[in-house]
Write a protein that holds these residues in place. Structure first.
Motif, short mmCIF file in Angstrom:
data_model
loop_
_atom_site.label_atom_id
_atom_site.label_comp_id
_atom_site.label_asym_id
_atom_site.label_seq_id
_atom_site.Cartn_x
_atom_site.Cartn_y
_atom_site.Cartn_z
N LEU A 91 0.71 -1.15 -0.30
CA LEU A 91 -0.16 -0.01 0.11
C LEU A 91 0.78 1.38 0.09
CD1 LEU A 91 -2.60 -1.13 2.71
CD2 LEU A 91 -2.83 -1.31 0.13
N CYS A 92 1.88 1.08 -0.55
CA CYS A 92 2.76 2.47 -0.57
C CYS A 92 2.61 3.55 -1.53
CB CYS A 92 4.48 1.96 -1.03
SG CYS A 92 4.66 1.13 -2.52
N ASN A 93 1.55 3.21 -2.43
CA ASN A 93 1.20 4.18 -3.47
C ASN A 93 -0.14 4.91 -3.18
OD1 ASN A 93 -0.41 1.97 -3.89
ND2 ASN A 93 -0.99 1.89 -5.91
N VAL A 94 -0.23 5.17 -1.94
CA VAL A 94 -1.30 6.22 -1.31
C VAL A 94 -1.30 7.56 -1.97
CG1 VAL A 94 -0.18 6.71 0.73
CG2 VAL A 94 -2.64 6.43 0.69
N GLN A 95 -0.14 7.89 -2.00
CA GLN A 95 0.02 9.41 -2.68
C GLN A 95 -0.11 9.30 -4.27
OE1 GLN A 95 -0.13 12.18 -0.97
NE2 GLN A 95 -0.28 10.85 1.10
N ASP A 96 -0.77 10.38 -4.67
CA ASP A 96 -1.01 10.47 -6.27
C ASP A 96 0.58 10.90 -6.67
OD1 ASP A 96 -3.58 10.31 -6.17
OD2 ASP A 96 -4.00 12.22 -6.44
#
Length: 198
Positions: A91-96
């Motif tokens: 879940l490391c791609n939470v930021q755009d």
């Protein structure tokens, strides 16, 4: 003996059933507010987030997903720019990914194409330290796109269906100008998919 059993059980609990997960979403409205958690398929061990901005129509597309391989960087083809962020923890791609149009110019220039020629120039920005030239076959016609790209994205390239060649070079305007006669929007989409998902 009890210590060995405890260590074994801890190993089983921490390794069994653990699957890699990333956030997933696709939006053309400029926001990924409806992102969901996706369990990645086997072989997909990275999470990616991309932002793509077009000059025509002002489309600001966000995409998040699992990836077999990806890289951090950006690309500017004149009419379309994209930035990608790649990571390898759950879940490391939470930021755009950042908007590529907000990167500061870095002084380098590359040739870019429109529907008539490849003699236009585009200013590179941020980490875009290479010029790219790509050729694709569309209905038997060769179509060329050119622009700026980050070295990291050049280094991740592999074969892509219908893309005949992709080359990156260093130095101002190193991807020499040449004419084209076909629309190249299809290649832009193929090239972006290639860069982002490979």
């Amino acid at each position: 003996m009890d210590l060995q059993i405890s260590v074994f059980l801890l190993f089983v609990f921490f390794t069994a059933g653990h699957s890699f997960s990333c956030y997933e979403c696709s939006s053309v409205t400029g926001s990924c507010t409806g992102q969901t958690v996706k369990t990645c398929p086997s072989g997909f061990s990275k999470c990616m987030s991309t932002t793509t901005v077009t000059q025509f129509g002002g489309i600001n597309q966000k995409l998040k997903d699992c990836a077999p391989d990806c890289a951090n960087g950006s690309m500017n083809l004149g009419i379309v720019g994209t930035s990608a962020v790649c990571c390898n923890t759950d879940l490391c791609n939470v930021q755009d990914a950042p908007d590529p149009s907000t990167n500061s110019p870095n002084g380098m220039k590359c040739y870019s194409c429109d529907e008539e020629s490849c003699s236009n120039t585009v200013s590179c920005s941020g980490s875009e330290d290479r010029c790219i030239t790509a050729t694709e076959s569309i209905e038997g016609q060769s179509v060329v796109v050119k622009g700026c790209v980050s070295k990291s994205l050049c280094d991740t390239r592999t074969s892509v269906r219908n893309v005949l060649s992709i080359s990156c070079c260093e130095g101002n305007l190193c991807n020499s100008a040449q004419s084209v006669t076909q629309s190249f929007l299809f290649l832009c989409c193929s090239l972006l998919s290639f860069i982002l998902l490979h």
